[in-house]
Design an enzyme around this catalytic site. Structure first.
Site, PDB file in Angstrom:
ATOM      1  N   HIS A 240       4.915   4.113  54.599  1.00 14.12           N
ATOM      2  CA  HIS A 240       5.783   2.961  54.358  1.00 14.12           C
ATOM      3  C   HIS A 240       7.237   3.429  54.352  1.00 14.12           C
ATOM      4  O   HIS A 240       7.555   4.483  53.811  1.00 14.12           O
ATOM      5  CB  HIS A 240       5.461   2.330  53.005  1.00 14.12           C
TER       6      HIS A 240
ATOM      7  N   LYS B  26      -9.934   1.325  45.042  1.00 14.60           N
ATOM      8  CA  LYS B  26      -9.932   1.278  46.504  1.00 14.60           C
ATOM      9  C   LYS B  26      -9.058   2.405  47.032  1.00 14.60           C
ATOM     10  O   LYS B  26      -7.899   2.534  46.626  1.00 14.60           O
ATOM     11  CB  LYS B  26      -9.398  -0.054  47.006  1.00 14.60           C
TER      12      LYS B  26
ATOM     13  N   LYS C 285      -7.095   3.863  50.212  1.00 11.78           N
ATOM     14  CA  LYS C 285      -6.606   3.702  51.590  1.00 11.78           C
ATOM     15  C   LYS C 285      -6.869   5.012  52.314  1.00 11.78           C
ATOM     16  O   LYS C 285      -6.315   6.048  51.962  1.00 11.78           O
ATOM     17  CB  LYS C 285      -5.115   3.370  51.593  1.00 11.78           C
TER      18      LYS C 285
ATOM     19  N   ASP D 170     -10.920   2.417  52.994  1.00  4.64           N
ATOM     20  CA  ASP D 170     -10.410   1.614  54.122  1.00  4.64           C
ATOM     21  C   ASP D 170      -9.682   2.533  55.108  1.00  4.64           C
ATOM     22  O   ASP D 170      -8.489   2.751  55.003  1.00  4.64           O
ATOM     23  CB  ASP D 170      -9.436   0.563  53.575  1.00  4.64           C
TER      24      ASP D 170
ATOM     25  N   ASN E 229      -8.916   1.973  58.127  1.00  5.95           N
ATOM     26  CA  ASN E 229      -8.143   1.216  59.133  1.00  5.95           C
ATOM     27  C   ASN E 229      -8.537   1.561  60.564  1.00  5.95           C
ATOM     28  O   ASN E 229      -7.680   1.792  61.423  1.00  5.95           O
ATOM     29  CB  ASN E 229      -6.637   1.435  58.937  1.00  5.95           C
TER      30      ASN E 229
ATOM     31  N   HIS F  91      -7.313  -9.261  50.830  1.00 13.14           N
ATOM     32  CA  HIS F  91      -6.467  -8.209  51.388  1.00 13.14           C
ATOM     33  C   HIS F  91      -5.062  -8.266  50.781  1.00 13.14           C
ATOM     34  O   HIS F  91      -4.632  -9.299  50.285  1.00 13.14           O
ATOM     35  CB  HIS F  91      -6.397  -8.457  52.905  1.00 13.14           C
ATOM     36  N   SER F  92      -4.368  -7.131  50.837  1.00  9.54           N
ATOM     37  CA  SER F  92      -2.975  -7.111  50.372  1.00  9.54           C
ATOM     38  C   SER F  92      -2.135  -6.259  51.289  1.00  9.54           C
ATOM     39  O   SER F  92      -2.581  -5.241  51.805  1.00  9.54           O
ATOM     40  CB  SER F  92      -2.914  -6.515  48.961  1.00  9.54           C
ATOM     41  N   ASN F  93      -0.901  -6.711  51.515  1.00  5.33           N
ATOM     42  CA  ASN F  93       0.175  -5.854  52.012  1.00  5.33           C
ATOM     43  C   ASN F  93       1.211  -5.761  50.901  1.00  5.33           C
ATOM     44  O   ASN F  93       1.100  -6.461  49.894  1.00  5.33           O
ATOM     45  CB  ASN F  93       0.821  -6.451  53.269  1.00  5.33           C
TER      46      ASN F  93
ATOM     47  N   HIS G  17      -0.856  -4.462  46.226  1.00  4.85           N
ATOM     48  CA  HIS G  17       0.128  -3.364  46.182  1.00  4.85           C
ATOM     49  C   HIS G  17       1.067  -3.495  44.982  1.00  4.85           C
ATOM     50  O   HIS G  17       1.929  -2.656  44.796  1.00  4.85           O
ATOM     51  CB  HIS G  17       1.016  -3.386  47.433  1.00  4.85           C
TER      52      HIS G  17
HETATM   53 MG    MG Z   1      -7.707  -3.172  55.101  1.00  4.12          MG
END
Ligand code: MG
Length: 407
Positions: free
Chosen positions: A25, A165, A167, A195, A197, A297-299, A326
């Protein structure tokens, strides 16, 4: 009641250097605040992505929003044919109607089925924060399984999260599996998720899913382990292990093909791009009809989206997984009283609308910061890939490409 003004206000917020399969990020990222005002001075707000495309779509929608009766939102949705732009407007209208009638947002969209919403502790491999004193949580670099256990400890101490969770898609799969093993040792009661991706090949995902299936680890599902809907179908054909997605089923037209191909078990909803709070509830209903699970889901997001996610989750009967967020990572905010996590849950606010108030000073300061930045986007694959290439240049990998599958 008529909407007389639609404000589209991009803001720049600080982000920690969280890593995912596209990169890290960026230090500053954009979100957009949408504010609707009626002739009587009633206000409704929402928050969405900050990409130029989203801002442009919202600007183009203004002519149809200003002058409309806020109860006419289904007609507006049909006219716009843009779930992302409509999603922000829908959420702002729900906030507006809630304030106008004195009802919490979850009551406006159909009524709550729960008073508390559970969230997962969303763990990321990351680089060290450039200014550790301003980090909201876990400022140090996290690049190994052992360091991730320390980050998870900070998360659990911070918000009491019960579900963790990870990433993934950052380290080779075996190291990420080792991370899950260590997390399970340290937090034996925590359901886990990973996840990657879409960075694993079908063969790799089959191997890992078999190992997880035959282990004592409590992994709820693999989230987007492989890169395409077809690859998910091949994986599920080989191994009986649940998979979730927020990458390959992201609009209503994709649900039927995914069900036909038996490519998904859990759809991760997101009111930002499933047509707002109203669209997200329709997704919940459709998923139930197909016997699919629903998560969220989250951003990166700020406090307005946090409130909207909590209200919509409160009204989703099919939701049966802890939502992602997040929010614990964010050091900036545009609301005066941020919602807080306790025992991994957020209490659904009882105040009218979304139940939050805008901090006008912070909104203006973050808007000015947006205006001072030349290029600022979020969730653009190109920009994240460029960032990752830059970051990797420092360790001698300027030839890095965001290819998938990677392992
Ligand atoms: Mg995802």
């Amino acid at each position: 009641m008529r909407i007389t003004d639609m404000g589209v206000i991009p803001v720049a917020h600080r982000e920690p250097p969280l890593r995912n399969s596209w990169g890290a990020h960026t230090e500053l990222a954009a979100r957009t605040v949408v504010r609707l005002t009626t002739a009587d001075g009633e206000v409704g707000v929402a928050e969405t992505y900050g990409d130029d495309a989203v801002i442009g779509a919202l600007e183009r929608a203004r002519g149809q929003v200003e002058g409309m009766n806020p109860y006419d939102r289904r007609a507006l949705e049909l006219r716009l044919q843009d779930p992302m732009a409509y999603g922000a407007i829908d959420t702002a209208i729900v906030d507006l109607l809630g304030r106008e009638t004195g009802q919490p947002a979850c009551e406006i969209i159909g009524g709550r089925v729960r008073d508390r919403v559970e969230f997962s502790g969303y763990l990321f491999y990351k680089y060290a924060d450039s200014d550790p004193d301003t980090a909201a949580i876990a400022p140090e670099e996290v690049g190994s399984p052992e360091a991730m256990v320390e980050e998870a400890r900070q998360f659990v101490d911070h918000g009491g999260f019960r579900v963790l969770k990870l990433k993934g898609g950052v380290l080779p799969p075996e190291e990420e599996l080792e991370t899950l093993d260590l997390l399970a040792e340290e937090f034996p009661d925590a359901p886990l998720r990973i996840d990657p991706n879409g960075t694993w090949s079908v063969e790799t995902a089959i191997r890992i899913a078999r190992r997880l299936r035959d282990s004592d680890l409590h992994v709820q599902f693999l989230e987007d382990p492989v890169p395409t809907m077809h690859a998910h179908s091949r994986l599920k054909d080989q191994v009986d292990f649940p998979v979730a997605t927020n990458m390959y089923v992201v609009e209503f037209d994709e649900i039927a093909p995914a069900v036909e191909a038996d490519a998904v078990d859990v759809i991760l909803s997101d009111h930002h791009y499933w047509g707002g709070m109203s669209g997200n509830l329709r997704l919940d209903t459709v998923a139930r009809a197909f016997d699919l699970g629903v998560g969220m889901h989250s951003n990166s997001h700020l406090g307005i989206s946090m409130a909207a996610m909590t209200h919509v989750a409160a009204a989703m009967p099919t939701l049966r997984y802890a939502c992602d967020s997040h929010y614990p990572w964010m050091a900036d905010d545009v609301v005066t009283d941020p919602l807080e996590f306790e025992d991994g849950h957020v209490e659904v606010p009882d105040d009218p609308g979304l139940g939050i108030e805008i901090d006008e000073g912070e909104l203006e300061r973050m808007h000015q910061r947006y205006r001072e930045e030349e290029t600022l986007a979020y969730s653009s694959v190109e920009s994240m890939a460029a960032e990752y290439a830059d970051a990797e240049t420092e360790v001698g990998r300027s030839d890095w490409l965001p290819n998938k599958p990677r392992w």
